[in-house]
Design an enzyme around this catalytic site. Structure first.
Site, PDB file in Angstrom:
ATOM      1  N   GLY A  60       7.918   3.734  -0.455  1.00  0.00           N
ATOM      2  CA  GLY A  60       8.838   4.848  -0.216  1.00  0.00           C
ATOM      3  C   GLY A  60      10.233   4.538  -0.704  1.00  0.00           C
ATOM      4  O   GLY A  60      10.483   3.476  -1.251  1.00  0.00           O
ATOM      5  N   VAL A 106       5.341  -0.363   2.504  1.00  0.00           N
ATOM      6  CA  VAL A 106       4.308  -0.585   3.512  1.00  0.00           C
ATOM      7  C   VAL A 106       3.258  -1.529   2.933  1.00  0.00           C
ATOM      8  O   VAL A 106       2.760  -1.295   1.825  1.00  0.00           O
ATOM      9  CB  VAL A 106       3.656   0.749   3.950  1.00  0.00           C
ATOM     10  CG1 VAL A 106       2.633   0.492   5.039  1.00  0.00           C
ATOM     11  CG2 VAL A 106       4.716   1.714   4.443  1.00  0.00           C
ATOM     12  N   ILE A 143       0.819  -1.221   0.000  1.00  0.00           N
ATOM     13  CA  ILE A 143       0.000   0.000   0.000  1.00  0.00           C
ATOM     14  C   ILE A 143       0.848   1.265   0.000  1.00  0.00           C
ATOM     15  O   ILE A 143       0.340   2.348  -0.234  1.00  0.00           O
ATOM     16  CB  ILE A 143      -0.991   0.034   1.193  1.00  0.00           C
ATOM     17  CG1 ILE A 143      -0.252  -0.170   2.508  1.00  0.00           C
ATOM     18  CG2 ILE A 143      -2.074  -1.005   1.015  1.00  0.00           C
ATOM     19  CD1 ILE A 143      -1.148  -0.069   3.729  1.00  0.00           C
ATOM     20  N   LYS A 158       5.319  -1.967   7.981  1.00  0.00           N
ATOM     21  CA  LYS A 158       6.382  -1.239   7.299  1.00  0.00           C
ATOM     22  C   LYS A 158       7.640  -2.095   7.301  1.00  0.00           C
ATOM     23  O   LYS A 158       8.103  -2.508   8.369  1.00  0.00           O
ATOM     24  CB  LYS A 158       6.622   0.085   8.023  1.00  0.00           C
ATOM     25  CG  LYS A 158       7.621   0.992   7.357  1.00  0.00           C
ATOM     26  CD  LYS A 158       7.568   2.365   8.008  1.00  0.00           C
ATOM     27  CE  LYS A 158       8.565   3.320   7.386  1.00  0.00           C
ATOM     28  NZ  LYS A 158       8.473   4.660   7.987  1.00  0.00           N
ATOM     29  N   ASP A 207       8.804  15.766   8.692  1.00  0.00           N
ATOM     30  CA  ASP A 207       8.459  15.605   7.275  1.00  0.00           C
ATOM     31  C   ASP A 207       6.947  15.723   7.088  1.00  0.00           C
ATOM     32  O   ASP A 207       6.316  14.889   6.458  1.00  0.00           O
ATOM     33  CB  ASP A 207       8.985  14.257   6.742  1.00  0.00           C
ATOM     34  CG  ASP A 207       8.952  14.210   5.204  1.00  0.00           C
ATOM     35  OD1 ASP A 207       8.815  15.278   4.572  1.00  0.00           O
ATOM     36  OD2 ASP A 207       9.059  13.098   4.656  1.00  0.00           O
TER      37      ASP A 207
END
Lengths: 184, 804
Positions: free
Chosen positions: B89, B94, B86, B109, B205
């Site tokens: 990165g 993830v 899903i 993750k 972030d």
């Protein structure tokens, strides 16, 4: 088991697989450009997730997925090789602002020479007309990375038959490709 | 038995036999069938030759579908079974995963196998440690974390609360959330961030992609991958990366002392700005520098604007003091209570204005306006003096004096008008406020100019001319053309300097029309100038050269490359390699032609000395120098040599942005080329963003149907396709094709290009019939256009042959 239903390229499933593998290859290539090393584990890791998602979605026959995936890889690599050749000819860069339409075709992590790939593809198309089973064997072995045992299971033949088919298909393709490279 | 089966049997038999016995065996088995014998023999020979590429795999040992599939059953990490990817990165993936003990689904993750390192494992576990301190309804909870084996290597996992929802930006767009709801979401996020701050943790972030909104419209902050403990210090406190457009200036600059809390507050402000103005934040500069009120939409005004600007303060010491304060302010605003965020002080606003508009503050605007008024005034003065002379014959002496004065004034005015455009170009600051002021002054001046007065044509003409050229610098091409046409209407006469000026005016008009996107009109004006030059030997060599170069540029724009090639050769024959800007501009065009033909090396060899000459003769900021930077950078980029490409294109972008402004067509061209470079480098997300910027900018500046806009839209669609976003790419390409058919002449080769690209996409999506139709339409068009051996034709034919 009789010979399997040939992979149907018109199916929704094929489109999905093609898309998945293309995306995976592209990502791994993006990584490669940065680091100049392939990340085979990452590629395989993501590839099987993609495939498992497809299986989850459709409860598919594994053999079909494998066959379709091999075909998808073939097409992706061959398209890429064609685009690379076109670019070598300077065809991809028709004006400053347009240069990238050919690199739409993904950059796949292939070390294979684009000339060889394109030649192989043409030879395979010919072989398909002569002996479809042998052509599928090459597709599964060369593009899908399958072992002869797996291929035997998929094709519903013995491993020895696969070995024999391979010996002939390999010789046949080599002769065809060398002949094309070096016309007498 | 078929022929091939027969061959197969004999081939295998021959292989099984000892080498010495083969020939005999085949002779016997084939009987008199020589063809069969030759066939099998050659196959045996092929078989015996050394290893060949067929023996490996197309992907080496790196990709085996069977293994991949075999392992797909077993992506188990600790007690978790991965179900679907899903999130994707740079260093982690993830998955939606099931906890096999409880059956609960989580967000799992994992480290990307390619990014695996001892440090990465520690970082992931540290993230879990930080998250465990937090407990807030708007923060996705950490459920579990630990070390685990993954594909035979030591790794780690982090199990988080699974949020079923979309990212904040998608949510806001798709649900058309009201301003009130947006503010409520922002306040809830700010509260969550404050909670983290209170527990000693900075997110570092914050951005719309890291905020999810669940099915009930409640926000959840996710991805604490860059989070750091506020108690750590020095390098340990400085987070990696970050997303520049949401990062505070002090963090972006990287050297100021860094306060993670203040920096998170800034990010909240940036998110708020984006949510309320619907401006995609390419406008980094806008967020960072003096923010013009012109960009503020209805949603963000008055008190609310003050609140958001307070969070976006450059100076952390003046910034909104905490996330909680920001949340309070938003809630006060929602409740209709007066907010506490300060109005920027008058002195501060003046300082900001001065920074942004150094020259204008020095009285330049006032000077310009006075000069404009003066020039306009002298026209009237001259006229009045003439009238006076006629009417007041008895006061002839006085009248002559007046007339003399008026004529002297006119001379000055003409000079003034001529330097006006130059002044604008040289001094007007490009930051938005300054530009707007000057632009407004020019537009006012344009409308205030009196109609031509007899005898004052010279002044009038020079004024229209200067105004027109100055307006072009602000992208007001319509007004430019209008002013220049008025100048042209006044430019009669057969004296040498009058003819010369007419030619120059025609070329100036052509340039503006080209920038406006009206290529046909532009070409017509250039042809007119050319006719003048053909008829009158007095037209100067520089003007002739300019005309020829303009013609080459216009033809290039139209894709008529054959003609450009001929013209370029002709110009070289007539004008040689004399130094000067036009000769260098021609070198730039020639470089572009070579690049188009794929002769990158020659293009680079030609343009490199031209660039050096341009830098030396014309300076870094000259149009031609900037054009060469752009074209040479593009040639390197296409030759796939990224280091020089990047340096040159960056320099071109910086220079063009400074000299021409962000929205100038040439600046956008460099943005476009930079996008192509990023894509070649594999930096796809950046490429998409730049491409979107180029496409949007061109649509605004050149109009949605300009050929260059169409090209940018095409590349944007390609970019979407490259990212696997097929449905979006399809929508874009279809609308592009429709636009192209509206905008481009029937035979324009770009029409074929868009058909081809649409076909490629459809091909990939499995829509073979439609793909075929489009390939064929493209082929038909291109066959009528290109030489039979043009590689573009074989490309399409080949693609067509790949269709099942």
């Amino acid at each position: 088991m009789s010979s399997p239903t040939p992979p149907n390229e018109h199916s929704e499933l094929y489109a999905q697989i093609y898309e998945e593998i293309r995306a995976i290859a592209r990502r791994s290539m993006a990584g490669e450009r940065r680091s100049h090393t392939l990340q085979p584990t990452a590629l395989a890791h993501e590839a099987f997730l993609a495939l498992s998602r497809l299986r989850e979605a459709g409860a598919l026959e594994r053999t079909h997925v494998v066959a379709l995936a091999s075909r998808a890889i073939r097409r992706i690599l061959v398209n890429h090789a064609t685009a690379r050749l076109a670019r070598r000819r300077g065809d991809g860069a028709r004006r400053e602002e347009l240069d990238e339409q050919l690199s739409d075709e993904l950059s796949a992590p292939s070390g294979a020479d684009p000339l060889e790939l394109v030649a192989l593809n043409e030879a395979l198309e010919e072989l398909e007309r002569v002996d479809a089973r042998q052509a599928q064997l090459v597709e599964l072995r060369f593009f899908g990375g399958l072992s002869h045992e797996d291929i035997a299971r998929i094709q519903g033949v013995s491993a020895r038959t696969v070995d024999a088919d391979w010996a002939l298909a390999r010789a046949w393709l080599r002769r065809r490709i060398d002949g094309a490279k070096d016309p007498r | 038995m078929s022929r091939h089966s027969q061959i197969r049997a004999l081939f295998l038999e021959a292989l099984a036999a000892p080498a010495a016995a083969r020939e005999e065996l085949l002779r016997r088995a084939c009987g008199g069938d020589e063809e069969l014998r030759a066939e099998v023999e050659s196959l045996v020979e092929s078989h015996q030759a050394e290893e060949c590429f067929l023996d490996g795999g197309a992907l080496g040992s790196q990709f085996r579908v069977s293994e991949a599939l075999a392992r797909s059953d077993e992506l188990r990490v600790g007690p978790y079974l991965a179900l679907a990817l899903i999130g994707d990165g740079a260093s982690s993936l993830v998955y939606r995963a099931r906890d096999t003990r409880s059956g609960v689904e989580v967000a799992l993750k994992l480290l990307r196998p390619g990014a695996l390192s001892a440090q990465a494992i520690e970082d992931l576990l540290a993230e879990a440690e930080l998250l465990r301190r937090l407990e807030h309804p708007a923060i996705a909870r950490c459920l579990d974390a630990g070390r685990a084996q993954l594909h035979g290597a030591a790794s780690a996992y982090l199990a988080l609360e699974l949020v079923r929802g979309t990212t904040l930006s998608v949510y806001v767009r798709s649900s058309e959330a009201s301003t009130r709801h947006r503010l409520e979401l922002l306040a809830a996020v700010a509260r969550a961030v404050h909670h983290a701050h209170e527990r000693g943790c900075a997110h570092n972030d914050l951005k719309p992609d890291n905020i999810l909104v669940d099915g009930e419209g409640r926000p959840k902050v996710i991805d604490f991958g860059a989070a750091r403990s506020l108690r750590s210090s020095g390098d340990a406190a400085r987070p990696p990366g970050g997303t520049p457009r949401y990062s505070s200036p002090e963090r972006r600059s990287g050297d100021a002392p860094f306060d993670a809390v203040a920096s998170d507050v800034y990010s909240l402000g940036a998110i708020a700005w984006e949510l309320l103005t619907a401006k995609t934040p390419d406008d980094e500069r806008m967020l960072g520098e003096a923010r013009p009120s012109a960009a503020v939409t209805l949603e963000l005004r008055g008190e609310l604007e003050r609140v958001v600007r307070h969070a976006l303060e450059h100076d952390p010491a003046r910034r909104c003091p905490s996330a909680a304060f920001f949340a309070d302010e938003l809630e006060r605003y929602l409740a209709g209570v007066a907010v506490l965020s300060p109005r920027p002080s008058a002195a501060r606003r003046l300082a900001e204005f001065a920074r942004a508009n150094r020259v204008l503050v020095g009285g330049f605007a006032a000077t310009l306006l006075a000069l404009l008024a003066g020039v306009a005034g002298t026209s009237w003065a001259l006229q009045r003096a003439r009238e006076a002379r006629d009417a007041e014959r008895e006061q002839r002496e006085l009248a002559e004096v007046r007339l003399e004065q008026a004529q002297a004034a006119r001379e000055r005015a003409v000079q003034g008008a001529q330097i006006l455009g130059e002044l604008f170009r040289r001094f007007s600051d490009r930051s938005r406020d300054g530009a707007e002021k000057v632009e407004a002054a020019l537009v006012d001046a344009a409308s205030a100019l009196p109609p031509a007065v007899e005898g004052a044509e010279e002044v009038q003409l020079a004024l229209h001319h200067s105004l027109g050229v100055a307006l072009a610098d602000f992208g007001r091409y319509e007004l430019t053309v209008e002013q220049l046409e008025r100048a042209l209407a006044l430019a009669g006469g057969e004296r040498e300097e009058q003819l010369e000026r007419r030619a120059i005016l025609l070329l100036d008009i052509a340039a503006a029309q080209s920038l406006r996107g009206d290529q046909l009109a532009s070409l017509a004006r250039i042809d007119e100038a050319q006719r003048l030059a053909d008829l009158h030997a007095s037209i100067s060599a520089p003007t002739r050269l300019r005309c020829a170069v303009a013609r080459a540029t216009a033809l290039l724009e139209r894709g008529r490359t054959e003609e450009v090639r001929a013209l370029a050769a002709q110009i070289r024959a007539q004008h040689g390699y004399a130094p000067g800007p036009l000769s260098l501009a021609l070198a730039s065009i020639e470089g572009r032609l070579l690049t188009e033909e794929g002769r990158f090396q020659q293009a680079i060899e030609g343009m490199t000395p031209a660039l050096a000459a341009a830098r030396a003769q014309l300076g870094e900021r000259h149009d031609v120098t900037l054009g060469l930077l752009n074209n040479l950078g593009s040639a390197w980029s296409q030759a796939e040599d990224f280091a020089p490409a990047e340096a040159l294109l960056d320099a071109a972008l910086e220079g063009r942005t400074k000299v021409l402004g962000e929205r100038h067509p040439d600046t956008l061209q460099t943005v476009h080329n930079l996008a192509s470079l990023r894509r070649r480098q594999g930096r796809l997300e950046e490429a998409l963003e730049l491409q979107a910027r180029a496409a949007r900018g061109r649509a605004e500046v050149l109009g949605p149907l300009h050929p260059r806009t169409l090209l940018s839209r095409n590349n944007y669609a390609s970019q979407l396709q490259a990212l696997g976003r097929f449905p979006e790419a399809l929508v874009e390409l279809r609308s592009l094709l429709a636009s192209a058919e509206l905008a481009l002449p029937e035979q324009h080769w770009q029409r074929g290009l868009y058909r081809r690209n649409l076909a490629v996409l459809l091909h990939e999506m499995g829509e073979y019939d439609e793909a075929r139709t489009n390939y064929r339409a493209c082929l038909e068009l291109w066959e009528a256009q290109f030489r039979p051996d043009d590689p573009r034709l074989s490309d399409v034919r080949h693609l067509l042959s790949l269709l099942p």
